[in-house]
Design a protein around this motif. Structure first.
Motif, PDB file in Angstrom:
ATOM      1  N   LYS A  52      33.893  86.967 -22.554  1.00 17.94           N
ATOM      2  CA  LYS A  52      33.081  87.077 -23.766  1.00 17.94           C
ATOM      3  C   LYS A  52      33.215  85.836 -24.650  1.00 17.94           C
ATOM      4  O   LYS A  52      32.326  85.517 -25.420  1.00 17.94           O
ATOM      5  CB  LYS A  52      33.473  88.314 -24.578  1.00 17.94           C
ATOM      6  N   GLN A  53      34.352  85.147 -24.510  1.00 12.99           N
ATOM      7  CA  GLN A  53      34.584  83.927 -25.288  1.00 12.99           C
ATOM      8  C   GLN A  53      34.138  82.678 -24.540  1.00 12.99           C
ATOM      9  O   GLN A  53      34.300  81.566 -25.030  1.00 12.99           O
ATOM     10  CB  GLN A  53      36.078  83.799 -25.625  1.00 12.99           C
ATOM     11  N   GLY A  54      33.609  82.872 -23.318  1.00 13.38           N
ATOM     12  CA  GLY A  54      33.183  81.731 -22.518  1.00 13.38           C
ATOM     13  C   GLY A  54      34.320  81.010 -21.820  1.00 13.38           C
ATOM     14  O   GLY A  54      34.141  79.918 -21.292  1.00 13.38           O
ATOM     15  N   GLN A  55      35.490  81.627 -21.776  1.00 16.47           N
ATOM     16  CA  GLN A  55      36.656  81.051 -21.090  1.00 16.47           C
ATOM     17  C   GLN A  55      36.621  81.518 -19.627  1.00 16.47           C
ATOM     18  O   GLN A  55      37.450  82.301 -19.180  1.00 16.47           O
ATOM     19  CB  GLN A  55      37.939  81.485 -21.781  1.00 16.47           C
ATOM     20  N   GLU A  60      38.152  84.156 -14.517  1.00 15.22           N
ATOM     21  CA  GLU A  60      38.114  84.133 -13.045  1.00 15.22           C
ATOM     22  C   GLU A  60      39.514  84.282 -12.440  1.00 15.22           C
ATOM     23  O   GLU A  60      39.709  85.059 -11.503  1.00 15.22           O
ATOM     24  CB  GLU A  60      37.469  82.837 -12.569  1.00 15.22           C
ATOM     25  N   LYS A  61      40.485  83.561 -12.972  1.00 12.15           N
ATOM     26  CA  LYS A  61      41.855  83.642 -12.441  1.00 12.15           C
ATOM     27  C   LYS A  61      42.377  85.073 -12.479  1.00 12.15           C
ATOM     28  O   LYS A  61      42.940  85.570 -11.499  1.00 12.15           O
ATOM     29  CB  LYS A  61      42.800  82.731 -13.235  1.00 12.15           C
ATOM     30  N   THR A  91      31.286  87.155 -13.088  1.00 12.14           N
ATOM     31  CA  THR A  91      31.894  85.939 -13.641  1.00 12.14           C
ATOM     32  C   THR A  91      31.413  84.713 -12.870  1.00 12.14           C
ATOM     33  O   THR A  91      31.085  83.685 -13.466  1.00 12.14           O
ATOM     34  CB  THR A  91      33.427  86.046 -13.621  1.00 12.14           C
ATOM     35  N   TYR A  92      31.374  84.818 -11.551  1.00 17.33           N
ATOM     36  CA  TYR A  92      30.834  83.710 -10.756  1.00 17.33           C
ATOM     37  C   TYR A  92      29.394  83.405 -11.172  1.00 17.33           C
ATOM     38  O   TYR A  92      29.006  82.247 -11.319  1.00 17.33           O
ATOM     39  CB  TYR A  92      30.877  84.034  -9.267  1.00 17.33           C
ATOM     40  N   ARG A  93      28.606  84.448 -11.341  1.00 23.46           N
ATOM     41  CA  ARG A  93      27.205  84.272 -11.735  1.00 23.46           C
ATOM     42  C   ARG A  93      27.102  83.573 -13.098  1.00 23.46           C
ATOM     43  O   ARG A  93      26.304  82.653 -13.282  1.00 23.46           O
ATOM     44  CB  ARG A  93      26.497  85.620 -11.774  1.00 23.46           C
ATOM     45  N   ALA A  94      27.933  83.992 -14.037  1.00 21.06           N
ATOM     46  CA  ALA A  94      27.914  83.385 -15.370  1.00 21.06           C
ATOM     47  C   ALA A  94      28.289  81.909 -15.337  1.00 21.06           C
ATOM     48  O   ALA A  94      27.850  81.133 -16.189  1.00 21.06           O
ATOM     49  CB  ALA A  94      28.855  84.141 -16.315  1.00 21.06           C
TER      50      ALA A  94
END
Length: 115
Positions: A52-55, A60-61, A91-94
């Motif tokens: 949500k924070q773009g981290q 992913e980790k 997450t991969y898609r984002a």
């Protein structure tokens, strides 16, 4: 602690939520162990907050770890494992990692059809 972090998330107070979720995950790992269901929920919650924070790298980790543990402990066809797989695909898609996202989503769909 987790409930307060959820309240912070709902209010968009991402930094405060993250701080509590990091503490909560560390406590769960220490007290319950790294493979306990509550630990994995805490890990997923923190990964979601990172996202949500773009981290995305941090998200992913944690999601890769979460998926690996769930596969090993619960099996590859367990609903919680499939949810973790879908979260990682999102997450991969984002991140624009389309091939990785598609691969996981196709795998997830095939397993769900069988189960």
């Amino acid at each position: 602690m987790g409930n307060l972090a959820s309240t912070y998330r709902a209010q968009g107070q991402w930094d405060e939520a993250e701080k509590l979720q990091v503490q909560n995950l560390e406590i769960c790992k220490r007290v319950l162990g790294p493979e306990h269901p509550h630990t994995l929920i805490s890990m997923g919650n923190l990964a979601s907050t990172y996202g949500k924070q773009g981290q995305w790298d941090e998200a992913e980790k944690l999601q890769v770890q979460n998926l690996e543990i769930r596969k090993r402990v619960l099996g590859p066809e367990h609903p919680h494992t499939l949810t973790s797989m879908n979260n990682l695909a999102l997450t991969y898609r984002a991140q624009g990692q389309w091939d990785e996202a598609e691969k996981l989503q196709a795998q997830n769909l095939e397993i769900r059809k069988r189960v």
